[in-house]
Design an enzyme around this catalytic site. Sequence first.
Site, short mmCIF file in Angstrom:
data_model
loop_
_atom_site.label_atom_id
_atom_site.label_comp_id
_atom_site.label_asym_id
_atom_site.label_seq_id
_atom_site.Cartn_x
_atom_site.Cartn_y
_atom_site.Cartn_z
N PRO A 5 -4.12 -23.07 -2.10
CA PRO A 5 -4.51 -23.49 -0.74
C PRO A 5 -5.65 -22.63 -0.20
O PRO A 5 -5.49 -21.41 -0.04
CB PRO A 5 -3.24 -23.28 0.08
N ALA A 12 4.42 1.68 7.85
CA ALA A 12 5.38 0.57 8.10
C ALA A 12 4.82 -0.35 9.16
O ALA A 12 4.39 0.09 10.23
CB ALA A 12 6.72 1.14 8.53
N TYR A 46 -1.32 -10.21 15.00
CA TYR A 46 -1.23 -9.05 14.10
C TYR A 46 -2.23 -7.98 14.51
O TYR A 46 -1.88 -6.83 14.75
CB TYR A 46 -1.47 -9.47 12.65
N LYS A 71 -1.75 -4.13 16.04
CA LYS A 71 -2.26 -2.92 15.39
C LYS A 71 -3.22 -2.18 16.32
O LYS A 71 -3.19 -0.95 16.40
CB LYS A 71 -2.97 -3.27 14.08
N THR A 88 -6.04 -1.06 10.37
CA THR A 88 -6.80 -2.12 9.71
C THR A 88 -8.15 -2.34 10.38
O THR A 88 -8.30 -2.06 11.58
CB THR A 88 -5.98 -3.43 9.76
N ASP A 89 -9.09 -2.90 9.62
CA ASP A 89 -10.39 -3.25 10.20
C ASP A 89 -10.27 -4.46 11.14
O ASP A 89 -11.19 -4.74 11.90
CB ASP A 89 -11.43 -3.53 9.11
N GLU A 90 -9.13 -5.16 11.09
CA GLU A 90 -8.99 -6.38 11.89
C GLU A 90 -8.97 -6.08 13.39
O GLU A 90 -9.19 -6.98 14.21
CB GLU A 90 -7.75 -7.17 11.45
N TYR A 150 -7.99 -22.08 3.04
CA TYR A 150 -8.02 -22.46 4.45
C TYR A 150 -9.43 -22.90 4.85
O TYR A 150 -10.42 -22.22 4.51
CB TYR A 150 -7.61 -21.30 5.36
N LYS A 196 -0.05 -13.10 0.23
CA LYS A 196 -1.44 -12.78 0.54
C LYS A 196 -2.33 -13.46 -0.50
O LYS A 196 -1.89 -13.76 -1.61
CB LYS A 196 -1.65 -11.26 0.53
N GLU A 207 4.62 -4.95 10.26
CA GLU A 207 4.53 -6.36 9.88
C GLU A 207 3.05 -6.57 9.63
O GLU A 207 2.21 -6.23 10.48
CB GLU A 207 5.04 -7.25 11.02
N ILE A 259 0.84 -1.21 0.00
CA ILE A 259 0.00 0.00 0.00
C ILE A 259 0.88 1.25 0.00
O ILE A 259 0.60 2.22 -0.72
CB ILE A 259 -0.95 0.00 1.22
N ASP A 271 11.92 3.16 4.95
CA ASP A 271 11.56 1.74 4.96
C ASP A 271 12.80 0.93 5.35
O ASP A 271 13.92 1.24 4.93
CB ASP A 271 11.06 1.33 3.57
P1 NAD Z 1 3.46 -4.64 3.52
O1 NAD Z 1 3.84 -5.78 4.41
O2 NAD Z 1 3.32 -4.88 2.05
O3 NAD Z 1 4.51 -3.45 3.70
C1 NAD Z 1 5.04 -3.09 4.94
C2 NAD Z 1 6.28 -2.24 4.70
O4 NAD Z 1 6.80 -1.85 5.99
C3 NAD Z 1 7.41 -2.98 3.97
O5 NAD Z 1 7.93 -2.17 2.94
C4 NAD Z 1 8.44 -3.21 5.06
O6 NAD Z 1 9.78 -3.24 4.57
C5 NAD Z 1 8.20 -2.02 5.98
N1 NAD Z 1 8.67 -2.29 7.35
C6 NAD Z 1 8.39 -3.40 8.10
N2 NAD Z 1 9.04 -3.31 9.28
C7 NAD Z 1 9.71 -2.13 9.28
C8 NAD Z 1 10.54 -1.47 10.23
N3 NAD Z 1 10.84 -2.02 11.40
N4 NAD Z 1 11.04 -0.24 9.92
C9 NAD Z 1 10.76 0.33 8.71
N5 NAD Z 1 10.00 -0.27 7.77
C10 NAD Z 1 9.47 -1.47 8.05
O7 NAD Z 1 2.13 -4.07 4.14
P2 NAD Z 1 0.85 -3.40 3.43
O8 NAD Z 1 -0.10 -4.47 3.07
O9 NAD Z 1 1.32 -2.43 2.41
O10 NAD Z 1 0.24 -2.61 4.67
C11 NAD Z 1 0.68 -1.28 4.97
C12 NAD Z 1 -0.07 -0.78 6.19
O11 NAD Z 1 -1.47 -0.80 5.95
C13 NAD Z 1 0.16 -1.62 7.44
O12 NAD Z 1 0.26 -0.74 8.54
C14 NAD Z 1 -1.07 -2.49 7.53
O13 NAD Z 1 -1.36 -2.83 8.88
C15 NAD Z 1 -2.13 -1.56 6.95
N6 NAD Z 1 -3.27 -2.22 6.29
C16 NAD Z 1 -3.07 -3.19 5.33
C17 NAD Z 1 -4.17 -3.76 4.69
C18 NAD Z 1 -4.00 -4.79 3.59
O14 NAD Z 1 -5.00 -5.35 3.12
N7 NAD Z 1 -2.79 -5.06 3.11
C19 NAD Z 1 -5.46 -3.36 5.04
C20 NAD Z 1 -5.63 -2.37 6.03
C21 NAD Z 1 -4.52 -1.81 6.63
P1 TYD Z 2 -4.85 -12.68 3.68
O1 TYD Z 2 -4.64 -12.23 2.27
O2 TYD Z 2 -3.71 -13.31 4.41
O3 TYD Z 2 -5.43 -11.43 4.48
P2 TYD Z 2 -6.08 -11.35 5.97
O4 TYD Z 2 -5.76 -12.57 6.72
O5 TYD Z 2 -5.41 -10.14 6.53
O6 TYD Z 2 -7.57 -11.16 5.75
O7 TYD Z 2 -6.06 -13.73 3.69
C1 TYD Z 2 -7.33 -13.39 3.16
C2 TYD Z 2 -8.26 -14.54 3.44
O8 TYD Z 2 -7.84 -15.68 2.69
C3 TYD Z 2 -8.24 -15.02 4.90
O9 TYD Z 2 -9.56 -15.43 5.26
C4 TYD Z 2 -7.29 -16.20 4.89
C5 TYD Z 2 -7.51 -16.79 3.52
N1 TYD Z 2 -6.33 -17.45 2.89
C6 TYD Z 2 -6.48 -18.73 2.31
O10 TYD Z 2 -7.55 -19.33 2.33
N2 TYD Z 2 -5.38 -19.27 1.71
C7 TYD Z 2 -4.17 -18.64 1.66
O11 TYD Z 2 -3.18 -19.21 1.12
C8 TYD Z 2 -4.04 -17.34 2.25
C9 TYD Z 2 -2.74 -16.61 2.22
C10 TYD Z 2 -5.16 -16.78 2.84
#
Ligand code: NAD
Ligand code: TYD
Length: 351
Positions: free
Chosen positions: A212, A84, A157, A161, A132-134, A214, A196, A86, A14, A35
């Site tokens: 896969p 930033a 996770y 958050k 996140t909504d989680e 789940y 993901k 995990e 993102i 980063d």
């Molecule tokens: P991502 O895992 O793709 O990217 C995370 C980035 O943070 C990476 O570039 C990583 O190198 C960097 N990072 C990790 N640890 C670090 C540290 N200690 N210092 C500096 N940089 C560090 O994650 P994403 O999916 O792009 O998510 C970005 C943000 O949005 C997160 O805060 C996540 O909780 C939030 N978010 C994600 C989703 C989603 O669907 N992916 C949805 C809602 C919110």
């Molecule tokens: P994911 O992309 O890991 O996002 P989140 O857990 O943050 O929602 O997973 C999306 C949904 O897909 C979640 O219900 C877990 C499921 N999933 C699978 O069924 N198989 C997979 O290999 C992965 C990575 C996720």
Amino acid sequence: MTKNILITGGAGFIGSHVVRLFVKKYPQYKIVNLDKLTYAGNLENLADIEGMPNYKFVKADITSAEEIFSLFKENCFDGVIHLAAESHVDRSIANPVEFIFTNIIGTVNLLNAARDCWKDNMQDKLFYHISTDEVYGSADDGSFFTESTSYDPKSPYSASKASSDHLVRAYHNTYRLPVVISNCSNNYGPYQFPEKLIPLAINNIKNNKQIPVYGKGENIRDWLYVEDHARAIDLIFHKAEPGKTYNIGGNNEWKNIDLIKKLCEIMDDRLKRPAGTSAGLITFVKDRAGHDLRYAIDSSMLQKELGWKPSLQFEEGLAKTVDWYLANDTWLSHIISGDYEKYYENQYVNR
Ligand code: NAD
Ligand code: TYD
């Protein structure tokens, strides 16, 4: 007006979309992308804007107070957009400690540095925390998460958050730090790391590997195209009142199994395989521990107050995403081979 903005996690999924949007849309701003380049950070995500004069990359770790304070000594930023983290639930189940350090301690280090830097004048400063909504847990009863839904995180996770969200609000309440938070549903689109669900499934289908799923695939997620999230972040950063929280979502709930079947149809079409070929790869595997059943966001406050709405229908967004992954085979193969980790050395160190 010119602004000096720090975006953390800009090499991630993102974050790279947010950095690209800001660098291109606001040539008068100075954008610093901080980063650590963990496994999820990939500077190839930003290759197209790397040479822009208003963009700078800094490799640093948010868990190091020293590194963060020294960066804020050099630049007293006007705004921080903090992504930033995990971010992968399965990794948090395997190794929660990393999530505590990065998501909680890392956020506190940034809050402290901003507070120190802005102590004499908080006017026009903003710390924007992306969440996140989680954090709301699982909406098993069919309800929707609103901004006032109680927090009930269920994975390491989401608990990390949630903790960072509470700390951001505590700094607003205690030190009057100007903050905003947004909580978004599942994102999908280009540049997502193929651990993901959606990019993993695309990559596996392409390579004729099992997909896969789940449990029984009955879990529900609310999917939003990543550029729509980036647009919401732009709007909230510029328009939200300090202290506010906004929920962002696609109003687009899908059971995992239905989503995977739709993806299989699109892949069969694009790869010119007989209908039903990709669905044959679906494999039900052991469920994730503590797997949240359903996430569903009510984003009406953002829609009403700031005029945002998702721009893409899901089927259109999914097809666009598949086309992007198929057209960007080099990007994907560098991740699979690990070559993407050499990009920083080649581009920034050995020049
Ligand atoms: P991502 O895992 O793709 O990217 C995370 C980035 O943070 C990476 O570039 C990583 O190198 C960097 N990072 C990790 N640890 C670090 C540290 N200690 N210092 C500096 N940089 C560090 O994650 P994403 O999916 O792009 O998510 C970005 C943000 O949005 C997160 O805060 C996540 O909780 C939030 N978010 C994600 C989703 C989603 O669907 N992916 C949805 C809602 C919110
Ligand atoms: P994911 O992309 O890991 O996002 P989140 O857990 O943050 O929602 O997973 C999306 C949904 O897909 C979640 O219900 C877990 C499921 N999933 C699978 O069924 N198989 C997979 O290999 C992965 C990575 C996720």
